[in-house]
Design a protein around this motif. Structure first.
Motif, PDB file in Angstrom:
ATOM      1  N   SER A  56       0.832  -1.192   0.000  1.00  0.00           N
ATOM      2  CA  SER A  56       0.000   0.000   0.000  1.00  0.00           C
ATOM      3  C   SER A  56       0.876   1.255   0.000  1.00  0.00           C
ATOM      4  N   PRO A  57       0.607   2.218  -0.895  1.00  0.00           N
ATOM      5  CA  PRO A  57       1.424   3.438  -0.928  1.00  0.00           C
ATOM      6  C   PRO A  57       1.441   4.179   0.405  1.00  0.00           C
ATOM      7  N   VAL A  58       0.311   4.161   1.141  1.00  0.00           N
ATOM      8  CA  VAL A  58       0.304   4.826   2.444  1.00  0.00           C
ATOM      9  C   VAL A  58       1.275   4.132   3.385  1.00  0.00           C
ATOM     10  N   PHE A  59       1.264   2.813   3.398  1.00  0.00           N
ATOM     11  CA  PHE A  59       2.201   2.059   4.228  1.00  0.00           C
ATOM     12  C   PHE A  59       3.640   2.349   3.807  1.00  0.00           C
ATOM     13  N   VAL A  60       3.872   2.415   2.496  1.00  0.00           N
ATOM     14  CA  VAL A  60       5.227   2.681   1.997  1.00  0.00           C
ATOM     15  C   VAL A  60       5.697   4.060   2.448  1.00  0.00           C
ATOM     16  N   GLY A  61       4.807   5.058   2.343  1.00  0.00           N
ATOM     17  CA  GLY A  61       5.180   6.399   2.762  1.00  0.00           C
ATOM     18  C   GLY A  61       5.492   6.483   4.238  1.00  0.00           C
ATOM     19  N   LEU A  62       4.667   5.855   5.067  1.00  0.00           N
ATOM     20  CA  LEU A  62       4.918   5.857   6.512  1.00  0.00           C
ATOM     21  C   LEU A  62       6.203   5.100   6.844  1.00  0.00           C
ATOM     22  N   ALA A  63       6.443   3.987   6.149  1.00  0.00           N
ATOM     23  CA  ALA A  63       7.687   3.249   6.362  1.00  0.00           C
ATOM     24  C   ALA A  63       8.892   4.110   5.979  1.00  0.00           C
ATOM     25  N   GLY A  64       8.758   4.892   4.898  1.00  0.00           N
ATOM     26  CA  GLY A  64       9.839   5.776   4.490  1.00  0.00           C
ATOM     27  C   GLY A  64      10.104   6.860   5.521  1.00  0.00           C
ATOM     28  N   CYS A  65       9.028   7.431   6.095  1.00  0.00           N
ATOM     29  CA  CYS A  65       9.193   8.458   7.138  1.00  0.00           C
ATOM     30  C   CYS A  65       9.935   7.893   8.345  1.00  0.00           C
ATOM     31  N   LEU A  66       9.528   6.704   8.772  1.00  0.00           N
ATOM     32  CA  LEU A  66      10.204   6.074   9.901  1.00  0.00           C
ATOM     33  C   LEU A  66      11.653   5.761   9.550  1.00  0.00           C
ATOM     34  N   ALA A  67      11.880   5.288   8.332  1.00  0.00           N
ATOM     35  CA  ALA A  67      13.231   4.905   7.920  1.00  0.00           C
ATOM     36  C   ALA A  67      14.170   6.105   7.880  1.00  0.00           C
ATOM     37  N   ILE A  68      13.694   7.264   7.440  1.00  0.00           N
ATOM     38  CA  ILE A  68      14.579   8.431   7.360  1.00  0.00           C
ATOM     39  C   ILE A  68      14.943   8.926   8.748  1.00  0.00           C
ATOM     40  N   VAL A  69      13.998   8.824   9.693  1.00  0.00           N
ATOM     41  CA  VAL A  69      14.312   9.220  11.071  1.00  0.00           C
ATOM     42  C   VAL A  69      15.315   8.241  11.688  1.00  0.00           C
ATOM     43  N   VAL A  70      15.073   6.950  11.482  1.00  0.00           N
ATOM     44  CA  VAL A  70      16.007   5.941  12.006  1.00  0.00           C
ATOM     45  C   VAL A  70      17.386   6.121  11.380  1.00  0.00           C
ATOM     46  N   ALA A  71      17.422   6.413  10.065  1.00  0.00           N
ATOM     47  CA  ALA A  71      18.707   6.615   9.391  1.00  0.00           C
ATOM     48  C   ALA A  71      19.461   7.795   9.986  1.00  0.00           C
ATOM     49  N   ALA A  72      18.738   8.879  10.269  1.00  0.00           N
ATOM     50  CA  ALA A  72      19.392  10.055  10.838  1.00  0.00           C
ATOM     51  C   ALA A  72      19.997   9.764  12.202  1.00  0.00           C
ATOM     52  N   PHE A  73      19.337   8.919  12.989  1.00  0.00           N
ATOM     53  CA  PHE A  73      19.821   8.608  14.339  1.00  0.00           C
ATOM     54  C   PHE A  73      20.754   7.397  14.350  1.00  0.00           C
ATOM     55  N   SER A  74      21.009   6.823  13.172  1.00  0.00           N
ATOM     56  CA  SER A  74      21.882   5.650  13.131  1.00  0.00           C
ATOM     57  C   SER A  74      23.358   6.024  13.258  1.00  0.00           C
ATOM     58  N   ARG A  75      23.684   7.300  13.040  1.00  0.00           N
ATOM     59  CA  ARG A  75      25.071   7.758  13.163  1.00  0.00           C
ATOM     60  C   ARG A  75      25.077   9.028  14.011  1.00  0.00           C
ATOM     61  N   ARG A  76      25.995   9.090  14.942  1.00  0.00           N
ATOM     62  CA  ARG A  76      25.985  10.173  15.936  1.00  0.00           C
ATOM     63  C   ARG A  76      26.094  11.546  15.291  1.00  0.00           C
ATOM     64  N   LYS A  77      26.876  11.660  14.218  1.00  0.00           N
ATOM     65  CA  LYS A  77      27.101  12.984  13.630  1.00  0.00           C
ATOM     66  C   LYS A  77      25.897  13.508  12.838  1.00  0.00           C
ATOM     67  N   THR A  78      24.907  12.652  12.581  1.00  0.00           N
ATOM     68  CA  THR A  78      23.731  13.123  11.840  1.00  0.00           C
ATOM     69  C   THR A  78      22.470  13.177  12.717  1.00  0.00           C
ATOM     70  N   TRP A  79      22.662  13.090  14.019  1.00  0.00           N
ATOM     71  CA  TRP A  79      21.503  13.218  14.911  1.00  0.00           C
ATOM     72  C   TRP A  79      20.835  14.569  14.691  1.00  0.00           C
ATOM     73  N   VAL A  80      19.526  14.586  14.836  1.00  0.00           N
ATOM     74  CA  VAL A  80      18.772  15.840  14.726  1.00  0.00           C
ATOM     75  C   VAL A  80      18.020  16.065  16.029  1.00  0.00           C
ATOM     76  N   SER A  81      17.715  17.314  16.304  1.00  0.00           N
ATOM     77  CA  SER A  81      17.042  17.663  17.551  1.00  0.00           C
ATOM     78  C   SER A  81      15.543  17.379  17.446  1.00  0.00           C
ATOM     79  N   GLY A  82      14.912  17.313  18.608  1.00  0.00           N
ATOM     80  CA  GLY A  82      13.468  17.146  18.632  1.00  0.00           C
ATOM     81  C   GLY A  82      12.760  18.319  17.979  1.00  0.00           C
ATOM     82  N   ALA A  83      13.316  19.515  18.138  1.00  0.00           N
ATOM     83  CA  ALA A  83      12.720  20.699  17.515  1.00  0.00           C
ATOM     84  C   ALA A  83      12.738  20.581  15.986  1.00  0.00           C
ATOM     85  N   ALA A  84      13.828  20.014  15.449  1.00  0.00           N
ATOM     86  CA  ALA A  84      13.924  19.841  13.994  1.00  0.00           C
ATOM     87  C   ALA A  84      12.875  18.854  13.501  1.00  0.00           C
ATOM     88  N   LEU A  85      12.667  17.766  14.251  1.00  0.00           N
ATOM     89  CA  LEU A  85      11.655  16.793  13.844  1.00  0.00           C
ATOM     90  C   LEU A  85      10.253  17.398  13.900  1.00  0.00           C
TER      91      LEU A  85
END
Length: 634
Positions: A364-393
């Motif tokens: 389902s495209p909706v499922f794919v989009g939500l999975a992509g949103c979760l994946a980009i957040v997880v990717a950002a937090f997967s490496r210390r130098k690319t962490w983002v703040s709660g305010a940015a999210l």
């Protein structure tokens, strides 16, 4: 997805309120996407009501300046519209569709008033976010529904009463709450949010850095990097204007420093950014509407769109290269290696691979989009130098909701046009008129549809222009024997041209603002660079450019080569240059070769390709001219 840049006007003390309402809308959309507990007759009125509330809070009543104090008449009208939107949304979401008495006895006064009020609020919200032309088109179609019986016979339709119009367009799935809004509120929203999260997590900058690492060292390096970066980002964001502003802020100044004229830099960025909307895996909001209209899996649309999209960017890169040759430009002398860039941000590629794989697997495209949103957040937090703040999210969640406002308003209003076509049968009359004006020739219909797309695009966003044009023009293309997917893709591509076609070319105008160039000169440059939007749909109609099961690999390969030959011959003939300058006789010969590519006989196309090859070989043997200047490193 296709959208305008998010509103940035400060609203004083209401700014936090708007942020809270916007984040609330995003969280509501996420909850519905995961739980799907609300039926469409409940979810869509709530979504639209929420969108209307935000529009009336964010967009001022009259002036496009900072909002007035609360006691100002305009601000008072805004809050009145907010209250009316909440009331109408509550009444419509509470409507009992199981009680079929409204079909026999008519709507109650409350239901009739709430439906009429919602129509008025929607048209005003569309005026504020999309423009008055879109609202005027919807009003014109509604007027045709009400008074079509007084028109001459060849244009007439049955005149419907106001209650019938309200019931059809509000209390059914044929008008405002039809397929366009359903797709915008579901699929489009989650991919808009995905694009917003890409920006706040730094993934967008990573793609720009990759583009410079790949193309920066070649002739006109920043311009070619702009094309690659816009292809990558635009395939996700799906907005030519937002894409132009995002990547253009970096690429346009570098192109100017390299030696491109300001209007050339703006035109290159606009043409490349517009191409992002036809680039898989996302392809903007219109592609999801296409899946709904054709009844075909999105994965099939994605697969057949890859080759045409790559050909478009080949066309744009070719023009950029010819422009660099004409100006005697070189590449950048200091470019970071692609390996180093990828090592720093490879984790940002994972979400793209994930959503592409899931779409191809027909999730389902909706499922794919939500999975992509979760994946980009997880990717950002997967490496210390690319962490983002709660305010940015939170900023990403807020930005996603604000970017959906013009999309939802445009789709809901486009639903009115689609509904009128179905209710009155005007689509059949349009098809007959188009067939008559074209003289029964496909190329004649193609020219008329292209002109209609340009005219519609002057006042409508791309998705709305595609929706309106598809319900009118696709049946005519089907009459010429084109498959439904081919017809829809032709209309979809032609609908993109409004962003780069004078006199109103919004993406080019956005680029001109960054470049400090003349908007009209920038639009002319963008139109020239984006001529693939006209040539490639023509080849869709006259060749096997869209892969189909009944085609052989040889037929598909010849279609690709013929399209490339057409692009090269036409561009070089118009520009008067290959590696070296060309005399008028050679230019005319190249244009004749381009014309031969439109002939559907394989032998004619093969002969044309051989002739083009001989011209290229002859020019290459002449040697490369000495550059006018050596450009220093940037």
């Amino acid at each position: 997805m296709e959208h305008q840049a998010p509103p940035t006007a400060k609203l004083g003390g209401f700014d936090y309120l708007i942020g809270a309402i916007a984040i609330g809308l995003t969280l509501f959309q996420i909850w519905h996407g995961l739980a799907a507990e609300l039926s469409a007759p409940v979810f869509l009125p709530l979504h639209l009501s929420w969108v209307l509330v935000l529009i009336f809070l964010v967009s001022p009543s009259f002036a496009k300046t900072a909002p007035k104090p609360i006691y100002h008449l305009g601000r008072g009208l805004d809050f009145l519209c907010v209250c009316a939107s909440v009331w109408a949304g509550y009444v419509l979401s509470s409507f009992d569709y199981d009680d079929l008495s409204f079909l026999m006895d008519g709507l109650t006064s409350i239901d009739l008033y709430s439906g009429a009020l919602l129509l008025c609020l929607l048209l005003e919200a569309t005026r504020r976010t999309v423009g008055g032309i879109m609202s005027a088109i919807a009003i014109l179609f509604l007027a045709y529904t009400l008074y079509g019986d007084v028109l001459p016979e060849q244009f007439a339709s049955k005149g419907f009463e106001l209650q019938e119009v309200i019931r059809f367009h509000i209390f059914s799935t044929n008008g405002v709450f039809g397929a366009p809004l359903a797709i915008s509120a579901g699929v489009v929203f989650v991919f808009v949010m995905f694009g917003a999260l890409l920006q706040v997590t730094g993934a967008g900058q990573f793609f720009i850095d990759c583009a410079f690492a790949i193309a920066g060292k070649y002739r006109g390096g920043p311009a070619k990097a702009s094309v690659l970066a816009s292809a990558a980002l635009g395939s996700i964001s799906g907005s030519a204007i937002a894409n132009t502003v995002t990547t253009g802020a970096l690429t346009i100044p570098m192109m100017k420093k390299l030696g491109y004229k300001p209007e050339q830099a703006a035109g290159i960025e606009a043409a490349a950014s517009t191409g992002g909307q036809i680039m898989p895996p996302v392809m903007g909001a219109g592609a999801f509407v296409m899946a709904q209209f054709t009844g075909l899996p999105y994965a099939e649309i994605l697969l057949v769109s890859i080759a045409p999209a790559l050909l478009y960017f080949f066309c744009t890169l070719l023009y950029v290269h010819l422009m660099a040759c004409k100006l005697g430009l070189e590449g950048m002398t200091q470019v970071e290696k692609i390996g180093a860039v990828v090592r720093q941000g490879w984790h940002y590629l994972v979400p793209l691979v994930l959503i592409t794989a899931l779409l191809l697997l027909s999730y389902s495209p909706v499922f794919v989009g939500l999975a992509g949103c979760l994946a980009i957040v997880v990717a950002a937090f997967s490496r210390r130098k690319t962490w983002v703040s709660g305010a940015a999210l939170l900023s990403g969640l807020r930005g996603g909701a604000l970017m959906i406002l013009p999309i939802s308003a445009a789709c809901a209003t486009a639903g009115i046009v689609v509904g009128v076509v179905g209710q009155t049968g005007i689509g059949l009359q349009f098809t007959q008129a188009l067939l008559a004006l074209s003289g029964g020739y496909l190329w004649g219909a193609f020219i008329l549809i292209a002109l209609a797309a340009v005219v519609l695009g002057m006042g409508l966003p791309v998705t709305a222009a595609y929706i309106v044009l598809s319900v009118m023009a696709v049946p005519a293309l089907n009459e010429f024997g084109l498959p439904i997917l081919t017809a829809h893709l032709i209309v979809f591509w032609l609908s993109q041209t409004s962003n780069v076609t004078p006199p109103i070319a919004l993406a080019a105008f956005a680029g001109a603002g960054i470049a400090g160039a003349s908007p009209m000169k920038s639009a002319v440059q963008a139109f020239k660079l984006a001529f693939g939007f006209f040539i490639i749909p023509l080849m869709m109609a006259y060749s096997g450019l869209l892969w189909r099961a009944e085609e052989t690999g040889m037929e598909f390969g010849l279609a690709i080569l013929a399209t490339m030959g057409l692009i090269v011959a036409f561009a070089c003939g118009i520009e008067g240059r290959l590696v070296n300058g060309l005399k008028p006789g050679i230019r005319l010969f190249l244009l004749a070769i381009a014309g031969s590519m439109l002939v559907e006989q394989p032998l004619v196309r093969i002969a044309g390709l051989l002739a083009l090859g001989l011209v290229l070989l002859w020019d290459w043997r002449r040697g490369r001219p000495t550059p006018a200047s050596q450009t220093p490193g940037l």
